[in-house]
Write an enzyme that holds these catalytic residues in place. Structure first.
Site, PDB file in Angstrom:
ATOM      1  N   ASP A  13       3.952   5.046   5.017  1.00 43.49           N
ATOM      2  CA  ASP A  13       3.969   5.742   3.743  1.00 43.49           C
ATOM      3  C   ASP A  13       3.735   7.224   4.058  1.00 43.49           C
ATOM      4  OD1 ASP A  13       3.639   6.191   0.852  1.00 43.49           O
ATOM      5  OD2 ASP A  13       1.521   6.430   1.359  1.00 43.49           O
ATOM      6  N   ASP A  15       2.735  10.116   1.382  1.00 43.53           N
ATOM      7  CA  ASP A  15       1.653  10.729   0.614  1.00 43.53           C
ATOM      8  C   ASP A  15       0.371   9.913   0.722  1.00 43.53           C
ATOM      9  OD1 ASP A  15       3.384  12.709  -0.163  1.00 43.53           O
ATOM     10  OD2 ASP A  15       3.805  11.852  -2.126  1.00 43.53           O
TER      11      ASP A  15
END
Length: 227
Positions: A13, A15
């Site tokens: 991922d 953020d």
């Protein structure tokens, strides 16, 4: 004892995982909500909406259908504000650079799977000069459903040409951990925004505050790939 499945790919991922930026997203969402006369807290955005696409978040936030033109306008307002807030603080998560280099050195295939829109990805990946380190960057526009649906992680595994069961996912949000487990992948929780016990409850097999302090048994599992 049956040996664990070798891990051939790592999916990150962006953020809250590769970069510690979620507080700036939350600040931008709260500002937009207040402008629209809505009550909202940073905690709600971090826990409930992290990993979802803007076109999923805004109808929930507003409690109604949002026409495409309005959705695009509101999303751009929020993302422009977020980029202005976070740009002065742009930096990789502690230990990420060395960890990524190590994985690349052992032949682990790398991908990013993120709900972040194009402008945000450009700021982070190109601003930090790390785009070329990943074989594939899969964005929310490539799948129908955002996290906690497994779609984006399955798309990343397909792009890397590996089986989902041989992938490890690094995530900071409950929705992301749920998505990774639903995809049949190993899940590691990075505790930038969510307590470790909450990530474990969502299905994370390991948790760590950053990439410099990953658990030794996870490190050992990753070494299976390079042997």
């Amino acid at each position: 004892m049956i040996a664990p499945t070798p891990l051939h790919a790592a999916i990150f991922d962006m953020d809250g995982t590769l970069v510690d930026n979620m507080r700036y997203h939350s600040e931008a969402w709260v500002a937009l909500s207040q402008r629209l006369g809505l009550e909202a807290t940073a905690e709600r955005f971090e826990r409930e909406f992290a990993g979802k696409k803007n076109e999923e978040i805004l109808p929930i936030l507003l409690g109604r259908h949002v026409p495409a033109d309005e959705l695009a306008r509101l999303a751009e307002e929020k993302e422009t504000h977020y980029r202005k807030l976070y740009a002065p603080h742009l930096a990789l998560m502690r230990g990420a650079e060395a960890f990524i280099a190590r994985l690349r050195g052992t032949g682990v295939r790398l991908a990013i799977a993120t709900a972040a829109p194009t402008g945000n990805r450009t700021m982070v990946l190109d601003g930090l000069g790390i785009r070329s380190l990943f074989a594939r960057v899969v964005g929310a526009e490539e799948v129908t459903r955002g996290k906690p649906a497994p779609d984006i992680f399955l798309a990343a595994a397909k792009a890397l040409e590996v089986e989902p069961s041989t992938c490890v996912v690094f995530e900071d949000a409950v929705n992301g951990i749920i998505a990774a487990r639903a995809a049949g992948m190993v899940a590691v929780g990075i505790t930038t925004t969510t307590p470790p016990e909450v990530l474990r409850e969502a299905g994370a097999q390991w948790v760590a505050p950053d990439f410099a302090t990953l658990p030794p048994d996870l490190e050992a599992r990753l070494l299976i790939t390079s042997s």
